[in-house]
Design an enzyme around this catalytic site. Structure first.
Site, PDB file in Angstrom:
ATOM      1  N   CYS A 112      33.337  11.025-104.954  1.00  0.00           N
ATOM      2  CA  CYS A 112      32.770  10.514-103.689  1.00  0.00           C
ATOM      3  C   CYS A 112      32.552  11.624-102.669  1.00  0.00           C
ATOM      4  O   CYS A 112      31.771  11.472-101.725  1.00  0.00           O
ATOM      5  CB  CYS A 112      33.677   9.444-103.096  1.00  0.00           C
ATOM      6  N   HIS A 257      31.025   8.357 -96.160  1.00  0.00           N
ATOM      7  CA  HIS A 257      30.872   7.869 -97.534  1.00  0.00           C
ATOM      8  C   HIS A 257      31.093   6.361 -97.486  1.00  0.00           C
ATOM      9  O   HIS A 257      32.043   5.881 -96.870  1.00  0.00           O
ATOM     10  CB  HIS A 257      31.906   8.540 -98.437  1.00  0.00           C
ATOM     11  N   ASN A 287      29.322   0.835-103.239  1.00  0.00           N
ATOM     12  CA  ASN A 287      29.775   2.225-103.180  1.00  0.00           C
ATOM     13  C   ASN A 287      29.014   3.013-104.253  1.00  0.00           C
ATOM     14  O   ASN A 287      29.205   2.778-105.441  1.00  0.00           O
ATOM     15  CB  ASN A 287      31.293   2.246-103.433  1.00  0.00           C
TER      16      ASN A 287
HETATM   17  N1  COA Z   1      37.640 -11.213-107.250  1.00  0.00           N
HETATM   18  C1  COA Z   1      38.653 -12.053-107.078  1.00  0.00           C
HETATM   19  N2  COA Z   1      39.944 -11.666-107.119  1.00  0.00           N
HETATM   20  C2  COA Z   1      40.186 -10.366-107.348  1.00  0.00           C
HETATM   21  C3  COA Z   1      39.172  -9.427-107.544  1.00  0.00           C
HETATM   22  C4  COA Z   1      37.848  -9.899-107.502  1.00  0.00           C
HETATM   23  N3  COA Z   1      36.779  -9.094-107.648  1.00  0.00           N
HETATM   24  N4  COA Z   1      39.723  -8.222-107.737  1.00  0.00           N
HETATM   25  C5  COA Z   1      41.047  -8.377-107.671  1.00  0.00           C
HETATM   26  N5  COA Z   1      41.343  -9.680-107.454  1.00  0.00           N
HETATM   27  C6  COA Z   1      42.634 -10.315-107.303  1.00  0.00           C
HETATM   28  C7  COA Z   1      43.752  -9.482-107.841  1.00  0.00           C
HETATM   29  O1  COA Z   1      43.868  -9.702-109.242  1.00  0.00           O
HETATM   30  C8  COA Z   1      44.942 -10.013-107.085  1.00  0.00           C
HETATM   31  O2  COA Z   1      45.376 -11.197-107.698  1.00  0.00           O
HETATM   32  P1  COA Z   1      46.944 -11.521-107.798  1.00  0.00           P
HETATM   33  O3  COA Z   1      47.431 -11.575-106.369  1.00  0.00           O
HETATM   34  O4  COA Z   1      46.942 -12.838-108.482  1.00  0.00           O
HETATM   35  O5  COA Z   1      47.523 -10.414-108.576  1.00  0.00           O
HETATM   36  C9  COA Z   1      44.345 -10.405-105.738  1.00  0.00           C
HETATM   37  O6  COA Z   1      42.932 -10.462-105.924  1.00  0.00           O
HETATM   38  C10 COA Z   1      44.635  -9.434-104.626  1.00  0.00           C
HETATM   39  O7  COA Z   1      44.460  -8.143-105.120  1.00  0.00           O
HETATM   40  P2  COA Z   1      44.818  -6.912-104.257  1.00  0.00           P
HETATM   41  O8  COA Z   1      44.598  -5.694-105.094  1.00  0.00           O
HETATM   42  O9  COA Z   1      46.103  -7.116-103.589  1.00  0.00           O
HETATM   43  O10 COA Z   1      43.672  -7.011-103.161  1.00  0.00           O
HETATM   44  P3  COA Z   1      43.436  -6.082-101.952  1.00  0.00           P
HETATM   45  O11 COA Z   1      43.490  -6.886-100.714  1.00  0.00           O
HETATM   46  O12 COA Z   1      44.252  -4.847-102.017  1.00  0.00           O
HETATM   47  O13 COA Z   1      41.920  -5.679-102.159  1.00  0.00           O
HETATM   48  C11 COA Z   1      40.538  -3.899-102.945  1.00  0.00           C
HETATM   49  C12 COA Z   1      41.523  -5.006-103.330  1.00  0.00           C
HETATM   50  C13 COA Z   1      40.182  -3.141-104.219  1.00  0.00           C
HETATM   51  C14 COA Z   1      39.280  -4.523-102.366  1.00  0.00           C
HETATM   52  C15 COA Z   1      41.223  -2.984-101.890  1.00  0.00           C
HETATM   53  O14 COA Z   1      42.456  -2.547-102.364  1.00  0.00           O
HETATM   54  C16 COA Z   1      40.380  -1.823-101.506  1.00  0.00           C
HETATM   55  O15 COA Z   1      39.407  -1.969-100.823  1.00  0.00           O
HETATM   56  N6  COA Z   1      40.761  -0.587-101.939  1.00  0.00           N
HETATM   57  C17 COA Z   1      39.971   0.597-101.751  1.00  0.00           C
HETATM   58  C18 COA Z   1      38.925   0.638-102.808  1.00  0.00           C
HETATM   59  C19 COA Z   1      37.869   1.673-102.572  1.00  0.00           C
HETATM   60  O16 COA Z   1      37.259   1.706-101.538  1.00  0.00           O
HETATM   61  N7  COA Z   1      37.629   2.501-103.585  1.00  0.00           N
HETATM   62  C20 COA Z   1      36.643   3.525-103.538  1.00  0.00           C
HETATM   63  C21 COA Z   1      37.167   4.688-102.756  1.00  0.00           C
HETATM   64  S1  COA Z   1      36.057   5.980-102.780  1.00  0.00           S
END
Ligand code: COA
Length: 330
Positions: A112, A257, A287
């Site tokens: 990224c 980004h 992204n």
């Molecule tokens: N749809 C529905 N549910 C989903 C899902 C999706 N696409 N992806 C994950 N889940 C579920 C998980 O399995 C989890 O279920 P559980 O509680 O039964 O285990 C639940 O949603 C919550 O997951 P969690 O990982 O706690 O969610 P979160 O609030 O942390 O959000 C992200 C997940 C990935 C959106 C968040 O962590 C994030 O934005 N991280 C940064 C990612 C990023 O920007 N990456 C690129 C960087 S360059």
């Protein structure tokens, strides 16, 4: 002398993939994706299109704006984590597509943050007087590598395909251009956002076993990435501003980004910079990794949000971890 942007352009594939489309492939919903990431849709390539082809389209748009032709270029820098092939890199493929002379072509692999690293290299070459017209491309084909089933839903809903490019040329020291760039990495977090296969750690003949285990799909510890990203984005903006003797109030536009809308919102809040001064297009493209900053910059230019004299901060964080920022006087 330092480098200034003579032209910027972007290209995204035609195919729009909405959250509803993804919900028909995996257990997810439009509201989950919008609430967690701000993303509503993204673009996916058609099979065979690939990163160097999109890079070429973006490069041609940037060259048009700069008023240069491929034969005017004297170096290519190509940032991507999703190259057409393991080797050779997309830089030489682009050199061939453009039909330019046998100029150097360098591939950048800092995910990224690739566009910021590439910009630092281009600026340094121009400051040295080594090159005068550098084509910098960030392009990404994420869709072909995603696990579009419920198993991969945490990552699959975030990423999209696209390309952005810039032509960098020399500018007088007190003229517009790149003022400073800062670069960082922290490899102890390499496996928080990574793709293990293809790998050269084991014989290629074992690849089918690894693929059967799903180890060829990207893996992400979303919470850790979120936590580090929000901190590093803010630090990087402050560090580069300090280097150029400016403050947060002096910034006309932050071009971050496009990781995720929640990350950009949190960074804006911590910096005390209002949304009107932060470019956000992740809603429409997801992204796009190394392509996201040049796509965002290209759109901001088209919308008239970037004007001569403006102070811009381009800032990125991503897999590696890597992060960095560039202060640019337009
Ligand atoms: N749809 C529905 N549910 C989903 C899902 C999706 N696409 N992806 C994950 N889940 C579920 C998980 O399995 C989890 O279920 P559980 O509680 O039964 O285990 C639940 O949603 C919550 O997951 P969690 O990982 O706690 O969610 P979160 O609030 O942390 O959000 C992200 C997940 C990935 C959106 C968040 O962590 C994030 O934005 N991280 C940064 C990612 C990023 O920007 N990456 C690129 C960087 S360059």
């Amino acid at each position: 002398m330092h480098a200034k942007f003579a032209g910027v352009g972007h290209f995204v594939p035609e195919r729009v993939v909405t959250n509803h489309d993804l919900a028909s492939l995996m257990d997810t919903t439009d509201s989950w994706i919008v609430e967690r990431t701000g993303i509503s849709e993204r673009r996916f390539v058609r099979e065979g299109q690939g990163t160097s082809e999109m890079g070429e389209q973006a490069a041609r748009a940037a060259m048009k704006m700069a008023g240069v032709t491929p034969s005017d270029l004297d170096f290519i820098i190509f940032a991507t984590l999703s190259p057409d092939y393991m080797f050779p890199g997309c830089g030489v493929l682009l050199q061939n597509r453009l039909g330019c002379a046998t100029i150097g072509a360098l591939d950048v692999r800092t995910q990224c943050t690739g566009f910021i690293y590439g910009l630092a290299v281009a600026d340094a070459f121009i400051r040295m007087g080594m090159y005068k017209r550098i084509l910098l491309v960030g392009a990404e084909t994420q869709s072909m590598g995603l696990d579009l089933t419920t198993r991969g839903r945490d990552i699959a809903v975030i990423f999209g395909d696209g390309a952005g490019a810039a032509v960098l040329v020399p500018s007088e020291d007190d003229g517009p251009g790149v003022m400073e760039t800062i670069l960082h990495s922290e490899g102890s977090h390499a496996k928080e956002l990574w793709m293990e296969v293809p790998t050269c750690l084991v014989p290629t003949t074992r690849t089918p076993e690894l693929v059967a285990e799903g180890r060829h799909f990207p893996q992400m510890n979303g919470r850790e990435v979120f936590r580090h990203a929000t901190r590093r984005f803010v630090e990087a903006v402050d560090e580069v501003l300090e280097r150029v003797g400016k403050t947060r109030d002096d910034v006309d536009l932050i071009v971050p980004h496009q990781a995720n809308k929640r990350i950009s919102d949190a960074v804006g809040e911590r910096l005390g910079i209002p949304p009107a001064r932060i470019v956000q297009n992740v809603q429409r493209f997801g992204n796009t990794t190394a392509a996201s900053i040049p796509i965002a910059l290209s759109e901001a230019l088209q919308e008239g949000r970037v004007q001569p004299g403006h102070l811009l901060v381009l800032v990125a964080f991503g897999s590696g971890f890597t992060w960095g920022a560039s202060a640019v006087r337009w």
